[in-house]
Design a protein around this motif. Structure first.
Motif, PDB file in Angstrom:
ATOM      1  N   TRP A   1     -61.681  15.486 -42.987  1.00 52.22           N
ATOM      2  CA  TRP A   1     -61.060  14.855 -41.829  1.00 52.22           C
ATOM      3  C   TRP A   1     -59.857  14.014 -42.232  1.00 52.22           C
ATOM      4  CZ3 TRP A   1     -62.608  16.522 -37.221  1.00 52.22           C
ATOM      5  CH2 TRP A   1     -63.903  17.034 -37.090  1.00 52.22           C
ATOM      6  N   ALA A   2     -59.839  13.548 -43.462  1.00 54.24           N
ATOM      7  CA  ALA A   2     -58.785  12.635 -43.907  1.00 54.24           C
ATOM      8  C   ALA A   2     -57.534  13.395 -44.326  1.00 54.24           C
ATOM      9  CB  ALA A   2     -59.294  11.784 -45.071  1.00 54.24           C
TER      10      ALA A   2
ATOM     11  N   TYR B   1     -61.086   8.865 -44.473  1.00 54.95           N
ATOM     12  CA  TYR B   1     -60.716   8.954 -43.064  1.00 54.95           C
ATOM     13  C   TYR B   1     -60.715   7.567 -42.431  1.00 54.95           C
ATOM     14  CZ  TYR B   1     -60.523  10.184 -38.164  1.00 54.95           C
ATOM     15  OH  TYR B   1     -60.145  10.259 -36.837  1.00 54.95           O
TER      16      TYR B   1
END
Length: 256
Positions: A74-75, A156
């Motif tokens: 996600w990051a 994230y």
């Protein structure tokens, strides 16, 4: 439980077994390990993200789904936005140093304080607390069975801090500088302007954190993250009785 995440399993030669050896470098988020690779940074995308963090922040978080599908994380892994923020803070430090008649060495020291303490140190603390809180309180019940793919990564959470920090930077590091002749005066109207500026800055940060975590599909009750707005607004109302937040903060920040 490790605070910093391991490298994403989408990268080659990454052993995801329970007994896999973990080097110190692999505990550092990828975005920090790539800070020296300027030729691989996409500054055009980073500038687009910074612009939309002020105009339409929700559009920035639409990209996390694409990043998850392509990079299995996600990051963000491109540190271009960090370099731009470092540059923005350096420029702000030079401007504030000019106003307070600092020497060049004092101005450089102020720049390091803004970058290392205001942004990075606060970001590390904020990301750690956000990750722990989100993974313990905000995870949906069905997410606990597959924690590898449905838990908030530390990187994230730091992204969320980075995104939320930029509107605050524009408000308290830039707008406050231009309004300094007004907010420094000993008048109630000037107090109102200065205190409202701080209310807006921190409210933007809180809302940015909410947007960042609410964008993850496996988190629920993200509205809890907006709860600090209540004590923030209450403190603002009380401060209007005569406490000039801007003057007190600047006296502490620029105390010789």
């Amino acid at each position: 439980m490790a605070i910093l995440p391991l490298t994403s399993p989408s990268y080659p030669n990454h052993n995801t077994g329970p007994s896999a050896p973990v080097s110190v470098s692999n505990r550092i988020p990828l975005i920090f390990r790539r800070l020296h690779r300027f030729q691989q940074m996409d500054f055009e995308v980073a500038l687009w993200q910074l612009s939309y963090l002020c105009l339409a922040p929700k559009r920035v978080y639409r990209n996390v789904y694409y990043h998850k599908q392509t990079k299995n994380t996600w990051a963000r892994d491109d540190p271009a936005i960090l370099i731009l923020l470092f540059g923005c803070l350096f420029v702000a430090a030079m401007a504030w140093s000019f106003v307070y008649s600092y020497s060049f060495l004092a101005a450089v020291k102020l720049a390091f304080v803004m970058i290392l303490r205001d942004f990075l140190l606060v970001g590390v603390i904020s990301a750690t607390l956000l990750r722990l809180f989100a993974n313990r309180v905000l995870l949906s019940p069905s997410s606990h069975s597959s924690s590898t793919d449905t838990s908030v990564e530390w990187a994230y959470a730091f992204d969320v801090h980075t995104n939320a920090f930029f509107p605050l930077y524009l408000t308290l590091y830039i707008a406050q500088l231009f309004l300094l002749p007004i907010i420094s005066k000993d008048k109630w109207v000037c107090l109102l302007v200065g205190n409202t500026l701080y209310l807006a800055g921190f409210a933007q940060y809180i809302y940015g954190v909410y947007l960042g975590l609410s964008a993850l599909p496996f988190l629920i009750r993200a509205e809890i993250l907006l709860s600090p707005l209540l004590p923030l607004f209450a403190s603002y109302v009380v401060s209007l009785l005569g406490f000039n937040i801007a003057n007190h903060v600047l006296q502490v920040y620029f105390a010789s």
